[in-house]
Design an enzyme around this catalytic site. Structure first.
Site: not given
Ligand code: 8YV
Length: 322
Positions: A236, A265, A284
């Site tokens: 993150r 983001e 991301h």
């Molecule tokens: C995306 C992620 O959030 O799994 C997580 O924590 O950061 C990513 O996989 C997920 O794909 C939803 O957008």
């Protein structure tokens, strides 16, 4: 059947599974659901399927019948765990199924940053390639270098496997707990954060975002890194002090950074990260393959249905386990 709100577009097969067990309404567009739209659709919801957006007092006040929030993600820093716990609301996530996909992406960032792949691609496509330009095209070797992993969870272990067996790298790691099995199978060396930062050639940050990990990598940590070090973050954005990272990159305190996540983001506007040549930026996409996202959505649906049946779902987040 319990009432469910599906707050993001999901594969048809997953929707069909939910339909077998629940009454539901849905947000059926690729872009994220507007907050106001989400809040006005929760009045009868007992279950919420989501993948982002704050699950906080405001949302819970709009969802008087809510029993479980199921996120299509491994990270759940958007959960206000105290608010959920005080109301007896369960929260589930989707760990493990995305480990290899995210680890593949992390290695693409390691290699892209070390060998300047995006920059070199532009160099050729913009007609800049000329004979005898060799020295200007040099990058860093990855094979047999030191790979430092901060956060040895499922994804961290998948990264360690790729480093050890794919690239002959020496694996160092820092984690809240020792991982003897990883030390045995991968000859991984447990380090203090200080030693990992000083010794590693490639540093991969893969911790969840919590109050303890917020901006855990800042000016002091970047100052410990080698000037030839590559920093990779796919956890993150807020686990890094972004201003300190930008300063370290601009001052050449580290070689480069491969980033899939950012404090804010989408990353747009005038962030220096968008113009630094030694930074590779991705939107991301850690888990962004059709197969993996399908698996995550199906797992999240199973978690949701299981909780609504009164079972203890397999992937109840640890802070909400009794
Ligand atoms: C995306 C992620 O959030 O799994 C997580 O924590 O950061 C990513 O996989 C997920 O794909 C939803 O957008």
């Amino acid at each position: 059947k319990p009432n469910v709100y599906i707050a993001r577009k999901i594969p048809a097969e997953v929707e069909a599974y939910i339909a077998k067990h629940c009454n539901y309404s849905k947000w059926d567009h690729p872009e994220p659901i507007p907050r106001a739209t989400l809040l006005e659709n929760l009045s009868i919801a007992e279950g919420l399927l989501t993948s982002g957006g704050k699950i906080n007092q405001e949302l819970l006040d709009h969802a008087p019948h809510l029993k479980v929030v199921s996120t299509i993600s491994v990270g759940y820093n958007n959960f206000d765990l105290e608010a959920m716990k005080s109301r007896g609301i369960l929260g589930t996530n989707t760990p493990q199924v995305l480990n290899d996909t995210v680890a593949d992406l992390i290695f693409s960032l390691i290699l892209s940053t070390a060998r300047r792949i995006p920059e070199m691609d532009r160099y050729v496509k913009e007609g800049q390639w000329k004979r005898g330009d060799d020295e200007n095209l040099f990058g860093l070797d990855v094979h047999h270098k030191k790979l430092g992993i901060i956060g040895m969870g499922g994804i961290g272990e998948a990264v360690a496997h790729r480093g050890k067996w794919g690239f002959g790298m020496e694996v160092l790691y820092h984690n809240r707990h020792r991982k003897p099995e990883v030390e045995a199978t991968l000859e991984a060396k447990y380090c203090t954060m200080h030693d990992l930062l000083k010794e590693s050639d490639f540093i991969v940050l893969m911790t969840p975002l919590t109050a303890e990990t917020y901006q855990m990598i800042g000016a002091k940590e970047f100052a410990l890194m080698k000037s030839t070090a590559v920093f990779v973050n796919a956890s993150r954005g807020a686990t890094v002090d972004e201003e300190a990272m930008i300063h370290a990159l601009q001052q050449g305190k580290i070689y480069g950074a491969g980033l899939d996540v950012f404090e804010h983001e989408p990353l747009t506007g005038d962030s220096p990260l968008l113009s630094l040549p030694n930074v590779v930026t991705l939107p991301h996409i850690g888990s962004s393959t059709r197969q993996t996202r399908h698996q995550m959505a199906m797992l999240a649906a199973e978690n949701l249905v299981s909780a609504l049946k009164g079972e203890t779902p397999n992937n109840l987040v640890k802070e909400l386990r009794t």
